[in-house]
Design a protein around this motif. Structure first.
Motif, PDB file in Angstrom:
ATOM      1  N   LYS A 205      31.164 -23.790 -37.670  1.00 15.49           N
ATOM      2  CA  LYS A 205      30.781 -22.530 -38.627  1.00 15.49           C
ATOM      3  C   LYS A 205      31.413 -21.410 -37.939  1.00 15.49           C
ATOM      4  CE  LYS A 205      26.476 -22.825 -39.362  1.00 15.49           C
ATOM      5  NZ  LYS A 205      24.662 -22.496 -39.377  1.00 15.49           N
ATOM      6  N   MET A 278      28.674 -27.237 -38.360  1.00 12.52           N
ATOM      7  CA  MET A 278      28.138 -26.715 -39.566  1.00 12.52           C
ATOM      8  C   MET A 278      26.702 -26.964 -39.534  1.00 12.52           C
ATOM      9  SD  MET A 278      30.569 -25.384 -40.919  1.00 12.52           S
ATOM     10  CE  MET A 278      30.102 -24.942 -42.675  1.00 12.52           C
ATOM     11  N   GLY A 280      24.889 -26.174 -36.838  1.00 14.38           N
ATOM     12  CA  GLY A 280      24.295 -25.144 -35.750  1.00 14.38           C
ATOM     13  C   GLY A 280      24.382 -25.799 -34.559  1.00 14.38           C
TER      14      GLY A 280
ATOM     15  N   THR B  61      27.448 -16.546 -45.920  1.00 13.21           N
ATOM     16  CA  THR B  61      26.111 -17.150 -46.161  1.00 13.21           C
ATOM     17  C   THR B  61      25.924 -18.374 -45.456  1.00 13.21           C
ATOM     18  OG1 THR B  61      27.302 -18.280 -48.073  1.00 13.21           O
ATOM     19  CG2 THR B  61      25.905 -16.179 -48.701  1.00 13.21           C
ATOM     20  N   ASP B  62      24.623 -18.597 -45.214  1.00 13.32           N
ATOM     21  CA  ASP B  62      24.369 -19.898 -44.391  1.00 13.32           C
ATOM     22  C   ASP B  62      23.102 -20.443 -44.992  1.00 13.32           C
ATOM     23  OD1 ASP B  62      24.996 -21.547 -42.375  1.00 13.32           O
ATOM     24  OD2 ASP B  62      23.442 -20.600 -41.095  1.00 13.32           O
ATOM     25  N   ASN B  63      22.675 -21.534 -44.604  1.00 15.43           N
ATOM     26  CA  ASN B  63      21.463 -22.356 -45.098  1.00 15.43           C
ATOM     27  C   ASN B  63      20.016 -21.843 -44.081  1.00 15.43           C
ATOM     28  OD1 ASN B  63      21.881 -23.600 -42.523  1.00 15.43           O
ATOM     29  ND2 ASN B  63      22.653 -25.477 -43.565  1.00 15.43           N
ATOM     30  N   GLN B  64      20.471 -20.810 -43.059  1.00 15.62           N
ATOM     31  CA  GLN B  64      19.112 -20.497 -42.411  1.00 15.62           C
ATOM     32  C   GLN B  64      19.476 -18.911 -41.997  1.00 15.62           C
ATOM     33  OE1 GLN B  64      18.905 -22.428 -38.690  1.00 15.62           O
ATOM     34  NE2 GLN B  64      20.865 -23.269 -38.841  1.00 15.62           N
ATOM     35  N   LEU B  66      19.790 -16.316 -38.934  1.00 15.25           N
ATOM     36  CA  LEU B  66      20.752 -16.615 -37.445  1.00 15.25           C
ATOM     37  C   LEU B  66      20.110 -15.530 -36.407  1.00 15.25           C
ATOM     38  CD1 LEU B  66      24.245 -17.869 -38.182  1.00 15.25           C
ATOM     39  CD2 LEU B  66      22.225 -19.223 -37.420  1.00 15.25           C
TER      40      LEU B  66
END
Lengths: 324, 339
Positions: A205, A278, A280, B61-64, B66
């Motif tokens: 990421k 990806m 995290g 963009t991300d799914n959470q 940060l």
């Protein structure tokens, strides 16, 4: 003569040392900077900095280039190279005498550990500290690579030691950087080859560069994944479109483990490379004890050069107290 | 209006306050929460804002959320008591004296040498020699046009003195931007005449700079005068050539005396956030300032006289035409230069 801070560096291409020295001047912290180039002006061994005059050492660099050039009367590529290696060894033999004449605890980083850092060993130490590292193996055959690829892993190949830069007769320059191996380019791999380090390819990421300074982690996220040029290795700089670099705070638990790792190597400063996948998750890659930190300090406004000057001052004052 | 500053890429984006509100909301909320919050009618507009951010690589963009992406620390410090110096050059002054040695030993980073009148390049070279062996990084030369100032000769000069990284040639026959030293050093020829410091202090959008140094210093200090020092045409030490007070002459003053003088630092802490008008201006941290020419010369916190921007309705006007400024213009004796 009062004890002072010794800075071992080089006379050229070392902006970071210059910057730290400017902070030392401003903060009125006395220091002695000895560049590798200065060794060519010493008259005898007594001219080397001695243990009694030194309260703390920051070992930054050995030398930029020898101030004089030597060649054999009849040169060819091989003898020229052998001579070059010989001179480097001669210089290092003299320079590293300081590792033994100046008390080990006075060095910010243990110099012997720093000069002999082994990537594979550091990875194993990191795992011992509970830090996740990418699957790493050293292989010698295409069959071994095929076996790993069959497990669904994409691989990268990188040196066990350090990357080199090559030049051809026409002046063309080649950088050795991290490369991907997958089923598409597997046919380029010979059946047997020199022992080579392969590592599981992490789909990242973003990358993290952490500068570790006396127990504290100063981290920066590097968004290199959108850029094709820097996708595999952010050092493949794109000057037109630089990667976004912003301040980042690692989870406290990971910082604690990194602190433990650095302490086990007897390093009080160093650059740590990490990757975030990806999902995290964090993956530890390597430590560069003499890594550049200007590239973290400036974009994150961390003032690391000032903090390093203050740390040297603290260590030298501590050393003086002990001996009073 | 609001300003979105990209300090790394050294760009800024002038955006409506509504856009800024949405972006601030997005710091703590997901895109879908944002859509719900602002209502279905605004979906397209908000999508447009997000596309703009992605397009300019100001975000991803991300799914959470940060929280590890921490805000930038805006503290400011420098390793020199004086970071920038202006010298109004005068052939009669000796620039090799102890004052100059002490001053440049402080690790001054930038120097502007202003020549209001024609000077020979030999004299300029003599002056530039003074800075060899110092840690000075950047010299800007302001010279009066002379037909001997050919690009080829200037190119030789900057190669001999690589600290010279910019030239401005005033009173030139034409306005003409050029470059020398393989394109690394700009030489700007301007037809206007810079014959005194009265021309300084102008606020223009083309002077705005979005970078880490200015943005962070501006949070705490006056970016025009903090840690700055000038030596005027007659050798007197000042904060800036345009300000009335002096702190002694270079022949009989030490740098330490100047630094120890409280009055020398009186402008250093005047922040944009405290200046009338500027405190509400979106450009305040990409703009420099001017404390020498003020709308109200009696008030040290007054807006710069030579600024024509109105932050309350977002418009630029010609400051010289503003009737409210005429008394101050006359008071500073600026009438002649604005005509």
């Amino acid at each position: 003569m009062s004890k002072q801070i010794l800075i071992l560096s080089q006379s050229h291409l070392e902006g970071t040392t210059d910057h730290v020295c400017q902070w030392m001047n401003h903060l009125r912290i006395p220091y002695l900077r000895v560049n590798g180039e200065d060794f060519f002006h010493f008259q005898n061994l007594d001219d080397l900095p001695g243990n009694n005059e030194v309260a703390a050492v920051w070992y930054r660099r050995k030398i930029s280039s020898f101030p004089v050039k030597y060649s054999l009367k009849q040169t060819d590529f091989n003898t020229q190279y052998t001579l070059k290696r010989f001179l480097v060894d001669e210089f290092n033999g003299l320079h590293s005498l300081l590792f033994y004449t100046i008390d080990r605890h006075k060095w910010l980083n243990d110099p012997i550990s720093e000069d002999n850092l082994n990537k594979l060993h550091v990875l194993s130490l990191a795992r011992q500290c509970g830090i996740s590292t990418p699957f790493t193996e050293v292989v010698t055959t295409k069959a071994a690579i095929m076996h790993l690829l069959d497990k669904g892993k994409e691989l990268i190949v990188k040196p066990v030691s350090e990357c080199i830069f090559l030049e051809d007769a026409e002046g063309g320059q080649y950088k050795m950087l991290t490369k991907t191996i997958n089923n598409a380019n597997l046919h380029l791999v010979p059946e047997k080859f020199f022992p080579s380090l392969v590592q599981e390819k992490i789909i990242k990421k973003f990358e993290i560069r952490t500068f570790y300074l006396d127990g504290a982690c100063y981290s920066m996220a590097i968004f290199s994944q959108n850029n094709r040029k820097t996708k595999d290795d952010f050092r493949n700089y794109d000057n037109q479109r630089p990667n976004r670099t912003v301040p980042y705070k690692l989870p406290a638990d990971l910082e604690r483990k990194l602190d433990q790792l650095m302490k086990s190597l007897r390093f009080r400063t160093g650059s740590i490379d990490l990757m975030v996948d990806m999902q995290g998750n964090y993956h530890f890659l390597e430590i560069n004890p003499e890594g550049q930190f200007g590239m973290v300090s400036y974009p994150c406004n961390y003032y690391l050069e000032k903090k390093l000057a203050e740390l040297l001052h603290k260590n030298s004052s501590h050393e003086k107290e002990i001996h009073q | 209006m609001s300003l979105l500053c990209d300090l790394q890429m050294r760009r800024f984006y002038h955006i409506p306050n509504d856009t800024a509100d949405v972006l601030i909301f997005l710091q703590q909320h997901s895109i879908s929460e944002c859509m719900t919050h602002y209502g279905e009618d605004n979906r397209k507009t908000i999508k447009g804002y997000i596309d703009f951010i992605l397009n300019k690589e100001l975000g991803f963009t991300d799914n959470q959320l940060l929280p590890e992406l921490t805000p930038l620390d805006l503290s400011w410090d420098r390793y020199s008591d004086i970071t920038n110096v202006i010298i109004e050059y005068n052939e009669e002054i000796n620039y090799t004296g102890s004052f100059f040695r002490e001053l440049f030993d402080l690790h001054v980073q930038g120097l502007e040498i202003r020549c209001y009148r024609k000077t020979t390049l030999d004299k300029i070279r003599e002056l530039l020699e003074v800075f060899n062996g110092t840690t000075l990084k950047f010299i800007k030369l302001v010279l009066a046009y002379d037909d001997t100032l050919e690009l080829q000769i200037l190119d030789k000069l900057v190669k001999q003195y690589p600290r010279v990284k910019a030239l401005l040639i005033h009173s030139s026959p034409a306005d003409n931007p050029e470059k020398i030293f393989e394109g690394s050093v700009p030489v700007i020829f301007v037809s206007s005449n810079i014959n005194s410091c009265l021309a300084c202090g102008e606020i223009r959008s083309s002077y705005f700079i979005s970078n880490m140094e200015l943005f962070t210093e501006s949070q705490h200090y006056n970016t025009c005068l903090n840690r700055k020092l000038s030596i005027d045409l007659n050798g007197y030490i000042r904060n800036c050539p345009s300000l009335p007070d002096n702190f002694g002459h270079v022949m009989d003053t030490s740098v330490q005396e100047v630094l120890d003088n409280k009055a020398f630092h009186k402008y250093a802490k005047i922040r944009k956030d405290e200046i009338a008008g500027c405190k509400d201006c979106e450009f305040r941290h990409v703009c420099t300032d001017c404390r020498a020419y003020l709308e109200n010369p009696q008030d040290i916190y007054s807006k710069p006289l030579k600024c024509g921007y109105d932050p309350y309705n977002g418009t630029w006007e010609d400051w010289t035409k503003n009737p409210l400024k005429h008394a101050a213009i006359a008071g500073y004796g600026l009438g002649e230069i604005i005509n």
